[in-house]
Design a protein around this motif. Structure first.
Motif, PDB file in Angstrom:
ATOM      1  N   PRO A   1     -10.935   0.507  -4.942  1.00  0.00           N
ATOM      2  CA  PRO A   1     -10.812  -0.232  -3.669  1.00  0.00           C
ATOM      3  C   PRO A   1     -10.710  -1.737  -3.916  1.00  0.00           C
ATOM      4  O   PRO A   1     -11.373  -2.285  -4.794  1.00  0.00           O
ATOM      5  CB  PRO A   1     -12.122   0.113  -2.940  1.00  0.00           C
ATOM      6  CG  PRO A   1     -12.598   1.384  -3.568  1.00  0.00           C
ATOM      7  CD  PRO A   1     -12.160   1.324  -5.007  1.00  0.00           C
ATOM      8  N   GLY A   2      -9.858  -2.377  -3.161  1.00  0.00           N
ATOM      9  CA  GLY A   2      -9.746  -3.825  -3.235  1.00  0.00           C
ATOM     10  C   GLY A   2      -8.781  -4.341  -4.275  1.00  0.00           C
ATOM     11  O   GLY A   2      -8.454  -5.542  -4.259  1.00  0.00           O
ATOM     12  N   LEU A   3      -8.297  -3.490  -5.184  1.00  0.00           N
ATOM     13  CA  LEU A   3      -7.438  -3.990  -6.259  1.00  0.00           C
ATOM     14  C   LEU A   3      -6.107  -4.507  -5.707  1.00  0.00           C
ATOM     15  O   LEU A   3      -5.628  -5.562  -6.113  1.00  0.00           O
ATOM     16  CB  LEU A   3      -7.202  -2.906  -7.309  1.00  0.00           C
ATOM     17  CG  LEU A   3      -6.471  -3.379  -8.576  1.00  0.00           C
ATOM     18  CD1 LEU A   3      -7.088  -2.758  -9.822  1.00  0.00           C
ATOM     19  CD2 LEU A   3      -4.983  -3.025  -8.524  1.00  0.00           C
ATOM     20  N   LEU A   4      -5.522  -3.772  -4.767  1.00  0.00           N
ATOM     21  CA  LEU A   4      -4.251  -4.217  -4.202  1.00  0.00           C
ATOM     22  C   LEU A   4      -4.421  -5.507  -3.410  1.00  0.00           C
ATOM     23  O   LEU A   4      -3.532  -6.366  -3.418  1.00  0.00           O
ATOM     24  CB  LEU A   4      -3.649  -3.123  -3.313  1.00  0.00           C
ATOM     25  CG  LEU A   4      -3.169  -1.857  -4.025  1.00  0.00           C
ATOM     26  CD1 LEU A   4      -2.515  -0.913  -3.023  1.00  0.00           C
ATOM     27  CD2 LEU A   4      -2.202  -2.191  -5.145  1.00  0.00           C
ATOM     28  N   ALA A   5      -5.547  -5.651  -2.745  1.00  0.00           N
ATOM     29  CA  ALA A   5      -5.804  -6.892  -2.003  1.00  0.00           C
ATOM     30  C   ALA A   5      -5.903  -8.072  -2.963  1.00  0.00           C
ATOM     31  O   ALA A   5      -5.407  -9.169  -2.661  1.00  0.00           O
ATOM     32  CB  ALA A   5      -7.084  -6.760  -1.184  1.00  0.00           C
TER      33      ALA A   5
ATOM     34  N   ALA B   1       5.729  -1.112  -8.843  1.00  0.00           N
ATOM     35  CA  ALA B   1       5.470  -0.879  -7.420  1.00  0.00           C
ATOM     36  C   ALA B   1       5.256  -2.196  -6.676  1.00  0.00           C
ATOM     37  O   ALA B   1       5.740  -2.378  -5.552  1.00  0.00           O
ATOM     38  CB  ALA B   1       4.258   0.036  -7.250  1.00  0.00           C
ATOM     39  N   VAL B   2       4.523  -3.117  -7.303  1.00  0.00           N
ATOM     40  CA  VAL B   2       4.278  -4.417  -6.682  1.00  0.00           C
ATOM     41  C   VAL B   2       5.597  -5.173  -6.513  1.00  0.00           C
ATOM     42  O   VAL B   2       5.882  -5.752  -5.451  1.00  0.00           O
ATOM     43  CB  VAL B   2       3.278  -5.243  -7.516  1.00  0.00           C
ATOM     44  CG1 VAL B   2       3.193  -6.668  -6.984  1.00  0.00           C
ATOM     45  CG2 VAL B   2       1.901  -4.593  -7.496  1.00  0.00           C
TER      46      VAL B   2
ATOM     47  N   ALA C   1       3.052   5.940  -2.987  1.00  0.00           N
ATOM     48  CA  ALA C   1       4.181   6.788  -3.382  1.00  0.00           C
ATOM     49  C   ALA C   1       4.162   7.099  -4.874  1.00  0.00           C
ATOM     50  O   ALA C   1       4.729   8.098  -5.316  1.00  0.00           O
ATOM     51  CB  ALA C   1       5.500   6.121  -2.998  1.00  0.00           C
ATOM     52  N   THR C   2       3.518   6.247  -5.670  1.00  0.00           N
ATOM     53  CA  THR C   2       3.428   6.478  -7.117  1.00  0.00           C
ATOM     54  C   THR C   2       2.305   7.443  -7.478  1.00  0.00           C
ATOM     55  O   THR C   2       2.220   7.881  -8.621  1.00  0.00           O
ATOM     56  CB  THR C   2       3.178   5.157  -7.860  1.00  0.00           C
ATOM     57  OG1 THR C   2       1.859   4.686  -7.550  1.00  0.00           O
ATOM     58  CG2 THR C   2       4.206   4.112  -7.481  1.00  0.00           C
TER      59      THR C   2
ATOM     60  N   GLN D   1       0.827  -1.205   0.000  1.00  0.00           N
ATOM     61  CA  GLN D   1       0.000   0.000   0.000  1.00  0.00           C
ATOM     62  C   GLN D   1       0.863   1.258   0.000  1.00  0.00           C
ATOM     63  O   GLN D   1       0.613   2.207  -0.750  1.00  0.00           O
ATOM     64  CB  GLN D   1      -0.928  -0.008   1.216  1.00  0.00           C
ATOM     65  CG  GLN D   1      -1.885   1.177   1.289  1.00  0.00           C
ATOM     66  CD  GLN D   1      -2.981   1.116   0.232  1.00  0.00           C
ATOM     67  OE1 GLN D   1      -3.560   0.063   0.002  1.00  0.00           O
ATOM     68  NE2 GLN D   1      -3.264   2.242  -0.403  1.00  0.00           N
ATOM     69  N   ASP D   2       1.898   1.271   0.828  1.00  0.00           N
ATOM     70  CA  ASP D   2       2.785   2.439   0.885  1.00  0.00           C
ATOM     71  C   ASP D   2       3.521   2.635  -0.430  1.00  0.00           C
ATOM     72  O   ASP D   2       3.686   3.771  -0.900  1.00  0.00           O
ATOM     73  CB  ASP D   2       3.806   2.272   2.016  1.00  0.00           C
ATOM     74  CG  ASP D   2       3.162   2.280   3.396  1.00  0.00           C
ATOM     75  OD1 ASP D   2       2.043   2.809   3.510  1.00  0.00           O
ATOM     76  OD2 ASP D   2       3.780   1.756   4.339  1.00  0.00           O
TER      77      ASP D   2
END
Length: 252
Positions: A17-21, A48-49, A10-11, A5-6
């Protein structure tokens, strides 16, 4: 290594919502491909990932129509010590896997998927393969690639995909010609995550932030023109990208 998430915050990417999860969950068991329109930040998100998961120790390459199976898995090349003989050299994917370096493949659908990634299909499905090539001149063995790399050192001419090693591919959903070449056999070996264009309210905020950064410059006409083209869903006087079905992300 920072939290995912951090790293993404930063990007300054705007993601639903929920895409990173979903990305985090998918990476526990699968390689992923990020699919979406131009400008939605797929390449930035992939980096980033990777940065969040493995730090700086990852590979990044861009797909091309010239790729073959030898570019991806490997094949014979002239021996640097003796150009008159051929030796096996791992390709982009196999070399990254052998080094344990996670790999991003940007615009993967620019490649001829079946021709370039055909051998990889079997490996991703869990089937080890024997290459038609010998590991070095004079050898009576064939290069062998384990679908799941055994622990420890492997014999000469054997390679494998580590179970915790991952690839992240990006695909442009606008490129219909190249998307039509992506077979189901390829698609089902990846977890596909769609990266959409931000909704109008978020897109308008992105434009506001952009023009606010242009200190001392009054540009209401430019801001209105970009909003009409990129943000507006419908227009009475002229078609917009959204109304034509060609919405683009703010990365453009």
């Amino acid at each position: 290594v920072r939290d995912l998430q951090d790293e993404v915050e930063a990007t300054r990417l705007v993601l639903p919502p929920g895409l990173l999860a979903r990305i985090g969950a998918a990476l526990t068991h699968s390689h992923i491909r990020l699919l979406g329109p131009p400008g939605t930040g797929k390449s930035t998100l992939a980096r980033a990932v990777l940065q969040a998961r493995v730090g700086d120790d990852y590979g990044f390459t861009v797909g091309t129509a010239q790729w073959t199976g030898e570019d991806i898995i490997g094949g014979p090349v002239p021996d640097p010590l003796n150009p008159h003989t051929l030796v096996f050299r791992p390709g982009i994917v196999l070399a990254a896997a052998e080094a344990g370096k996670w790999l991003a493949i940007d615009e993967i659908n620019r490649a001829d998927i079946d021709a370039a990634f055909g051998e990889l299909f079997g490996l991703l499905a869990g089937f080890s393969i024997e290459s038609p090539y010998s590991p070095h001149p004079g050898s009576d063995r064939r290069v062998y690639i384990h679908a799941e790399r055994p622990a420890g050192d492997l014999p000469d001419g054997e390679y494998g995909l580590p179970p915790d090693w991952r690839m992240i591919a990006t695909m442009n959903s606008w490129d219909k010609a190249s998307l039509s070449r992506v077979s189901f056999a390829f698609s089902r070996r990846w977890c596909t995550i769609y990266v959409p264009v931000p909704p109008p309210s978020q897109y308008a905020a992105i434009l506001d932030d952009m023009f606010a950064s242009l200190s001392g410059t009054s540009t209401p006409e430019a801001r209105a023109a970009l909003a009409r083209l990129f943000v507006t869903a419908e227009s009475d006087d002229a078609p917009t990208l959204r109304s034509l079905g060609f919405a683009m992300g703010a990365g453009v």
